[in-house]
Design a protein around this motif. Structure first.
Motif, mmCIF file in Angstrom:
data_model
loop_
_atom_site.group_PDB
_atom_site.id
_atom_site.type_symbol
_atom_site.label_atom_id
_atom_site.label_comp_id
_atom_site.label_asym_id
_atom_site.label_seq_id
_atom_site.Cartn_x
_atom_site.Cartn_y
_atom_site.Cartn_z
ATOM 1 N N TYR A 1 0.843 -1.218 -0.122
ATOM 2 C CA TYR A 1 -0.064 -0.063 0.088
ATOM 3 C C TYR A 1 0.723 1.247 -0.153
ATOM 4 C CZ TYR A 1 -3.241 3.763 1.817
ATOM 5 O OH TYR A 1 -3.720 4.765 1.978
ATOM 6 N N TYR A 2 1.952 1.579 0.975
ATOM 7 C CA TYR A 2 2.684 2.379 1.002
ATOM 8 C C TYR A 2 3.507 2.859 -0.129
ATOM 9 C CZ TYR A 2 0.857 2.674 5.544
ATOM 10 O OH TYR A 2 -0.006 2.647 6.750
ATOM 11 N N ASP A 3 3.768 1.983 -1.123
ATOM 12 C CA ASP A 3 4.374 2.051 -2.198
ATOM 13 C C ASP A 3 3.769 2.781 -3.116
ATOM 14 O OD1 ASP A 3 6.689 0.602 -0.955
ATOM 15 O OD2 ASP A 3 5.746 -1.319 -1.505
ATOM 16 N N ARG A 4 2.518 2.525 -3.217
ATOM 17 C CA ARG A 4 1.710 3.321 -4.145
ATOM 18 C C ARG A 4 0.823 4.420 -3.810
ATOM 19 N NH1 ARG A 4 1.032 -2.154 -4.437
ATOM 20 N NH2 ARG A 4 -1.238 -2.291 -3.383
ATOM 21 N N ILE A 5 0.635 4.493 -2.630
ATOM 22 C CA ILE A 5 -0.460 5.530 -2.035
ATOM 23 C C ILE A 5 -0.075 7.042 -2.510
ATOM 24 C CG2 ILE A 5 0.715 5.610 0.375
ATOM 25 C CD1 ILE A 5 -3.082 6.089 -0.847
ATOM 26 N N ASN A 6 1.179 7.459 -2.570
ATOM 27 C CA ASN A 6 1.394 8.850 -2.618
ATOM 28 C C ASN A 6 1.150 9.165 -4.227
ATOM 29 O OD1 ASN A 6 2.610 9.145 -0.251
ATOM 30 N ND2 ASN A 6 4.702 9.270 -1.034
ATOM 31 N N GLY A 7 1.265 8.021 -5.220
ATOM 32 C CA GLY A 7 0.892 8.602 -6.545
ATOM 33 C C GLY A 7 -0.728 8.548 -6.581
ATOM 34 N N ALA A 8 -1.406 7.753 -5.824
ATOM 35 C CA ALA A 8 -3.020 7.690 -5.905
ATOM 36 C C ALA A 8 -3.236 8.947 -5.453
ATOM 37 C CB ALA A 8 -3.241 6.339 -5.253
ATOM 38 N N ILE A 9 -2.876 9.520 -4.141
ATOM 39 C CA ILE A 9 -3.397 10.703 -3.776
ATOM 40 C C ILE A 9 -3.092 11.983 -4.379
ATOM 41 C CG2 ILE A 9 -3.016 12.293 -1.577
ATOM 42 C CD1 ILE A 9 -4.440 9.893 -0.804
ATOM 43 N N LEU A 10 -1.872 12.206 -5.184
ATOM 44 C CA LEU A 10 -1.614 13.119 -6.107
ATOM 45 C C LEU A 10 -2.794 12.935 -7.464
ATOM 46 C CD1 LEU A 10 2.222 12.863 -6.462
ATOM 47 C CD2 LEU A 10 0.808 14.881 -5.499
ATOM 48 N N ASP A 11 -2.956 11.704 -7.858
ATOM 49 C CA ASP A 11 -3.772 11.476 -8.942
ATOM 50 C C ASP A 11 -5.350 12.186 -8.602
ATOM 51 O OD1 ASP A 11 -4.894 10.792 -11.271
ATOM 52 O OD2 ASP A 11 -4.948 8.976 -10.971
ATOM 53 N N MET A 12 -5.756 11.655 -7.479
ATOM 54 C CA MET A 12 -7.108 11.979 -6.868
ATOM 55 C C MET A 12 -7.296 13.309 -6.618
ATOM 56 S SD MET A 12 -9.838 10.081 -4.378
ATOM 57 C CE MET A 12 -9.235 10.688 -2.590
ATOM 58 N N CYS B 1 -6.138 0.249 -0.400
ATOM 59 C CA CYS B 1 -7.352 0.167 0.304
ATOM 60 C C CYS B 1 -7.998 1.515 0.308
ATOM 61 C CB CYS B 1 -6.531 -0.110 1.802
ATOM 62 S SG CYS B 1 -7.834 0.137 2.885
ATOM 63 N N PRO B 2 -9.201 1.312 -0.153
ATOM 64 C CA PRO B 2 -10.211 2.516 -0.207
ATOM 65 C C PRO B 2 -10.308 3.178 1.197
ATOM 66 C CG PRO B 2 -11.434 0.561 -0.493
ATOM 67 C CD PRO B 2 -9.988 0.317 -0.555
ATOM 68 N N PHE B 3 -10.287 2.395 2.154
ATOM 69 C CA PHE B 3 -10.456 3.032 3.451
ATOM 70 C C PHE B 3 -9.332 4.005 4.089
ATOM 71 C CE2 PHE B 3 -10.075 2.664 8.176
ATOM 72 C CZ PHE B 3 -11.161 3.418 8.603
ATOM 73 N N GLU B 4 -8.036 3.241 4.104
ATOM 74 C CA GLU B 4 -6.937 3.809 4.164
ATOM 75 C C GLU B 4 -6.710 4.990 3.187
ATOM 76 O OE1 GLU B 4 -4.766 3.457 6.963
ATOM 77 O OE2 GLU B 4 -5.917 1.876 7.526
ATOM 78 N N MET B 5 -7.020 4.878 2.093
ATOM 79 C CA MET B 5 -6.739 6.188 1.090
ATOM 80 C C MET B 5 -7.629 6.980 1.365
ATOM 81 S SD MET B 5 -7.330 6.025 -3.126
ATOM 82 C CE MET B 5 -6.757 7.588 -3.962
ATOM 83 N N SER B 6 -8.953 6.775 1.844
ATOM 84 C CA SER B 6 -9.917 8.199 2.188
ATOM 85 C C SER B 6 -8.874 8.841 3.617
ATOM 86 C CB SER B 6 -11.051 7.733 2.561
ATOM 87 O OG SER B 6 -11.008 6.951 3.649
ATOM 88 N N LEU B 7 -8.534 8.211 4.286
ATOM 89 C CA LEU B 7 -8.014 8.810 5.539
ATOM 90 C C LEU B 7 -6.669 9.524 5.067
ATOM 91 C CD1 LEU B 7 -7.944 5.916 8.261
ATOM 92 C CD2 LEU B 7 -9.603 7.828 8.169
ATOM 93 N N ASP B 8 -5.948 8.999 4.399
ATOM 94 C CA ASP B 8 -4.616 9.819 3.750
ATOM 95 C C ASP B 8 -5.115 10.837 3.049
ATOM 96 O OD1 ASP B 8 -2.412 8.200 4.844
ATOM 97 O OD2 ASP B 8 -2.770 6.497 3.591
ATOM 98 N N ALA B 9 -6.193 10.900 2.312
ATOM 99 C CA ALA B 9 -6.683 11.949 1.426
ATOM 100 C C ALA B 9 -7.114 13.156 2.233
ATOM 101 C CB ALA B 9 -7.569 11.389 0.629
ATOM 102 N N ALA B 10 -7.770 12.707 3.477
ATOM 103 C CA ALA B 10 -8.364 13.754 4.531
ATOM 104 C C ALA B 10 -7.504 14.638 4.737
ATOM 105 C CB ALA B 10 -9.084 12.954 5.582
ATOM 106 N N TYR B 11 -6.049 14.299 5.259
ATOM 107 C CA TYR B 11 -5.236 15.198 5.197
ATOM 108 C C TYR B 11 -4.618 16.280 4.606
ATOM 109 C CZ TYR B 11 -4.432 11.766 9.248
ATOM 110 O OH TYR B 11 -4.528 11.135 10.489
ATOM 111 N N GLY B 12 -5.118 16.054 3.058
ATOM 112 C CA GLY B 12 -4.707 16.889 2.210
ATOM 113 C C GLY B 12 -5.992 17.686 1.611
ATOM 114 N N ALA B 13 -7.097 17.396 2.356
ATOM 115 C CA ALA B 13 -8.492 17.972 1.944
ATOM 116 C C ALA B 13 -8.691 19.308 2.623
ATOM 117 C CB ALA B 13 -9.530 16.914 1.989
#
Length: 759
Positions: A301-312, A334-346
Motif C-alpha cells: 500500500y505505502y509504495d503506491r499511495i502517494n501516486g494515488a493521492i496526487l492523482d485523486m 485500500c479505499p478506507f486507508e486512502m480516504s484517511l490519507d486523502a483527508a489530510y490533504g483535503a
C-alpha cells in the motif's frame, strides 16, 4: 516570494520513506501502549550533559517552495570531544536479538538525519553522529545502530527529501489558491435566507471567529446543513481556518452534506472534500483482513499511495465513496486507508464522529497547528452523547479467553498461559457474584495487568509470523484487549465497572457514565465546535453533556413552519410496559381511525420492536385493505431504500410504515409533500429500564441533578421529537401528528414539546 510549507519532520519523512504493506504498521499498536514508557526508560540512562525532547527547526528553500520544518528529537548526546549524537528511540514488539542494521527502517533513519541536519545548521557542526535505539517493549532489550554523517551528506539528504515531497506540496498550494479565489466570489446559494437562517449563519461564523463552541437548536426546515457549511467555508476564504470536519452519525446526513457541497460547487466553489466511509462498508474484499498476505490492496500500500493521492487530489473536488473507490481500484490501494490519507490533504472531511472523538480510531496525524485551523461541525449532535458513552467504554467476555486457551493449547504456551490467566480471573468473578451483577467504582487493576500481559504475548505471536500468527480469533481479541487497556487509562470518577453473567458467560464492562469531560478533552485544540440539531431540548442538558464551557455560545431558533401546518392530537392512553396488552385493542382502533379518516401515507413509531410487532399483527388482522410495511432489526440497505421509496406521493392506496423510534427511519429522512400525510408516535420514547440506565440515573442523582430525567426522560423525548419531526419538512407540507401516551399531558413531558405542536 516562495510559497511557505509548514510541517513536522515526521510527516515529511513518513510521506517520502514509508513503504511496504499496511500490516507493516501492526507493531504501531504496541507503540501506542508502551512507546512513551520505553522512551522515558532510555532517556533516564542519559548522562548529565545530555538533553532529551529537544525542539529543533529549520527552513529549507527548494525552488519556489520554502519548507518550514520542525520537530522534537528524543535525545542529544554530548561527547567529551565535542561530538554530538542525535538519538532516535523506537519501541517494537519484535524480537530484536538477531536484528542487524539492514533490518532498521529507512523512515527511522530519515527522521534522525533530519533532526541531525537541523542541529548541525543551528550550531555550526560539520560532523554529526546519528543513532537509532530500538527497545523491545516486553524484555526492554536494546539494540543500537550508529552512523557518522557530514554536514554535506546531511544537506544532500535534506535536498532529496524536500524534492520528493515538492510535487505534493505544490499540488496542495495550487488547490488552496484556487479554493480561496472561488470562496471570495461565493454567494449564499439561495435567493433568500429562510426565517432564522441568517441568525444561524451569523452565529456559526462568530463562533469560528472567536474560537468558541456553539450549541444550536435549529428546527427542521431551517436549512441546517447550508447554514453551517456556508459560514465555515467563508471563514476558510478569509483565512480564519483552513479545514472543516462535517461530523455525522448516519449515512443519510453524510449525503446531505455531500449534496450541499455539490450545490456550492455548482455556484463556483472549488474546494476539495473527502467522505470517509466505514472500513467494513468500503472494503473491496469479502472479509475484512488488512494483512498484506490476505489483501492485495493492503499489500505494498505505502509504495503506491502517494501516486494515488496526487492523482485523486489533482483531478477531483468532491471525493465521495464512489470517487474514492474508483481511484483506489485504479491504483490498487485500500479505499478506507486512502480516504484517511486523502483527508489530510483535503479542505473538508465528511465523516463519522468517531474520527475526531474516539481515542481508538481518531485521525492521529493531525498536528496541533492543523487542529487550531479546523472547525468541527457536528450534525444531529443529540446522538453524540450515547455514541460517546460507547467510545469511552470497553468490555471483555470470558468466553473469548476460554476459546483462545483451547486454541493455543500445545501450540503457543505463552498465549495459552496468558489467556488461561484471564479466563481464571473471570471464573473467580463468577463464583463471587453468585449469578448477580456486581458493581464497583474502582478500575479493575488486577485484570488490567493480566490483559496487558496477554496483549504483549499476542503482539509477539501476531508480529512474528510463526505458529498461531494467522489466528483470526487471536487478532480479534487482541484488538479488543488493546481497546480495554486504552479505556482503562481514561478511567476516573465518571466511570463504573460492572460485571454480569449472561447465558453462562461473564462480561465485564468499564462503563463511562458521563462522557462530557472526555468529549472536551478529545475536542481540545480545534479552533471551534458547532453542535447542532433540531432536537437539542432541553438545551442546558445537551450543553452539559457535550462538554460546554462557561464562555461558549448557544442559539435557539424558532420553527420556520406555521402552527397551522400541524394537526396535533394527544391520545391519553398508557403505553407503559405493564399496561400494553390491556391497552393494545384501543391503540389499534385509534390508529385505524387515524388512517381511515384521511387516506395517504403514514409512519407509526414505537419504542421497541417487540411492542411494534405485537400491534402490527393486530392492525393487519383488523384491516386488510391497507398496505403495510414493517421495519426489522437487521434490515439490509436495499430493503431500507425500498421501504422509503414506497412512500410515493402518487399512491392511490393508504400505506402505513411501522418503525421504531431512534431507528433508521426516525431521523434524517425527508418525505416532503404528499409522501407523508401523518405520523403517530406511540409512547414517550423512554429507553428500556435496565442496568446501565439505572447506573446513569444513580450517578446524576449523586451529582445533584435529576438522574431520572438525564437517564430516561431527555433521551426518550429526543426520540419523540425526531420521529415527529419527519412530518413537516417544507413550507408546503401539511399533516396529522398523533402522540399516544397519557404522560404527554404531564408538565414534565409537555414542556419538552415544540411550541408548534402545542397549538
Amino acid at each position: 516570494m516562495p510559497d511557505k510549507i509548514a510541517l513536522s519532520v515526521r510527516a515529511l519523512v513518513e510521506y517520502v520513506y514509508l513503504s511496504g504493506s499496511i500490516d507493516s504498521g501492526f507493531r504501531a499498536v504496541s507503540a501506542l501502549s508502551e512507546g512513551t514508557k520505553a522512551h522515558q526508560k532510555i532517556q533516564k540512562q542519559y548522562g548529565e550533559q545530555d538533553k532529551k525532547e529537544v525542539y529543533v527547526s529549520a527552513e529549507v528553500l527548494h525552488e519556489d517552495l520554502l519548507f518550514s520544518v520542525d520537530g522534537r528529537c528524543d535525545g542529544l548526546l554530548l561527547a567529551e570531544d565535542g561530538g554530538v549524537t542525535v538519538d532516535e528511540i523506537k519501541s517494537t514488539s519484535r524480537d530484536i536479538g538477531a536484528m542487524t542494521e539492514e533490518d532498521s527502517q529507512p523512515v527511522h533513519w530519515a527522521q534522525a538525519k533530519f533532526y541531525a541536519y537541523m542541529y548541525a545548521v543551528d550550531n555550526g557542526m560539520r560532523q554529526m553522529r546519528v543513532r537509532l535505539t530500538y527497545v523491545q517493549v516486553d524484555t526492554e532489550e536494546q539494540k543500537r545502530f550508529e552512523q557518522e554523517v557530514s554536514l554535506e551528506e546531511l544537506e544532500a539528504f535534506v535536498r532529496e527529501v524536500v524534492e520528493r515531497y515538492a510535487p505534493y506540496a505544490r499540488l496542495l498550494h495550487r488547490n488552496k489558491r484556487a479554493r480561496d479565489e472561488s470562496i471570495a466570489g461565493l454567494a449564499f446559494p439561495f435567493a433568500d435566507y429562510r426565517e432564522g437562517q441568517r441568525k444561524l449563519v451569523g452565529a456559526v461564523y462568530k463562533s469560528i471567529d472567536e474560537g468558541r463552541k456553539l450549541f444550536a437548536k435549529a428546527p427542521t426546515g431551517i436549512g441546517k446543513t447550508i447554514s453551517t457549511l456556508y459560514p465555515a467555508i467563508k471563514a476558510i476564504g478569509l483565512g480564519k481556518i483552513q479545514h472543516l470536519f462535517y461530523l455525522t452519525a448516519r449515512t443519510i446526513t453524510r449525503t446531505a452534506a455531500e449534496d450541499t457541497l455539490s450545490l456550492m460547487k455548482a455556484h463556483g466553489l472549488n474546494l476539495r472534500s473527502v467522505t470517509v466511509t466505514a472500513k467494513d462498508k468500503i472494503c473491496f474484499q469479502e472479509e475484512v483482513d488488512c494483512r498484506g498476505d490476505k489483501c492485495p490492496y493492503a499489500d505494498g500500500y505505502y509504495d503506491r499511495i502517494n501516486g494515488a493521492i496526487l492523482d485523486m487530489l489533482g483531478n477531483e473536488t468532491l471525493m465521495n465513496r464512489e470517487v474514492v473507490e474508483r481511484y483506489a481500484r485504479k491504483h490498487r490501494v485500500c479505499p478506507f486507508e486512502m480516504s484517511l490519507d486523502a483527508a489530510y490533504g483535503a479542505d473538508a472531511v465528511v465523516c463519522d464522529y468517531n474520527y475526531i472523538f474516539d481515542p481508538r480510531v481518531s485521525l492521529k496525524r493531525m498536528t496541533g497547528e492543523q487542529k487550531h485551523q479546523t472547525v468541527l461541525l457536528a450534525d444531529e449532535a443529540h446522538n453524540l452523547i450515547d455514541r460517546a458513552r460507547e467510545m469511552y467504554s470497553a468490555e471483555l467476555e470470558k468466553r473469548d479467553f476460554l476459546e483462545l486457551e483451547r486454541e493455543f493449547k500445545g501450540v503457543q504456551a505463552d498465549i495459552h498461559s496468558a489467556a488461561k490467566a484471564v479466563n481464571k480471573w473471570f471464573i473467580e468473578r463468577k463464583k463471587r457474584s453468585d449469578g448477580q451483577a456486581t458493581m464497583t467504582k474502582d478500575r479493575p487493576a488486577d485484570l488490567m495487568e493480566m490483559v496487558e500481559a496477554f496483549v504483549s504475548e499476542a503482539e509477539r505471536v501476531l508480529a512474528g509470523g510463526g505458529s498461531g500468527s494467522g489466528s483470526a480469533k487471536l487478532l480479534e481479541v487482541y484488538f479488543r484487549a488493546v481497546s480495554f487497556i486504552r479505556i482503562g487509562k481514561l478511567y476516573d470518577e465518571r466511570y463504573i465497572t460492572y460485571s454480569e453473567v449472561v447465558r453462562n458467560d461473564v462480561r465485564l464492562k468499564m462503563f463511562c457514565l458521563n462522557p462530557s469531560h472526555l468529549l472536551r478533552q478529545m475536542g481540545k485544540g480545534y479552533r471551534a465546535h458547532v453542535f447542532f440539531s433540531a432536537t437539542l431540548s432541553p438545551l442546558n442538558y445537551f450543553m452539559d453533556m457535550l462538554g460546554a464551557d462557561e464562555e461558549d455560545y448557544s442559539v435557539t431558533l424558532g420553527s420556520p413552519f406555521a402552527r397551522e401546518q400541524w394537526e396535533v392530537s394527544i391520545v391519553p392512553l398508557s403505553t407503559r410496559y405493564a399496561d400494553r396488552e390491556r391497552t393494545k385493542p384501543r391503540l389499534v382502533s385509534t390508529l385505524l381511525e387515524l388512517v381511515r379518516g384521511r387516506p395517504g401515507n403514514y409512519l407509526f413509531f414505537f419504542p421497541s420492536y417487540e411492542y411494534m410487532n405485537g400491534v402490527y399483527g393486530d392492525f393487519v388482522a383488523a384491516e386488510g385493505d391497507i398496505r403495510t410495511l414493517l421495519q426489522t432489526s437487521d434490515m439490509p440497505e436495499e430493503e431500507r431504500e425500498s421501504f422509503l421509496a414506497a412512500f410515493d406521493a402518487g399512491n392511490t392506496r393508504t400505506l402505513v410504515g411501522f418503525a421504531v423510534m431512534g431507528g433508521i427511519f426516525s431521523e434524517g429522512i425527508d418525505l416532503a409533500g404528499d409522501r407523508l400525510s401523518g405520523v403517530a408516535v406511540i409512547g414517550v420514547g423512554m429507553p428500556q429500564i435496565g442496568l446501565e440506565r439505572n447506573l446513569i440515573k444513580s450517578y446524576f442523582d449523586d451529582e445533584g441533578r435529576n438522574g431520572f430525567d438525564y437517564a430516561y426522560v431527555y433521551p426518550g423525548m429526543n426520540k419523540v421529537l425526531q420521529a415527529g419531526g419527519r412530518l413537516i419538512r417544507s413550507e408546503r407540507d401539511r399533516g396529522a401528528l398523533m402522540l399516544v401516551d397519557d404522560r404527554y399531558l404531564q408538565p414534565q413531558y409537555a414542556r419538552l414539546l415544540p411550541e408548534e405542536w402545542l397549538g
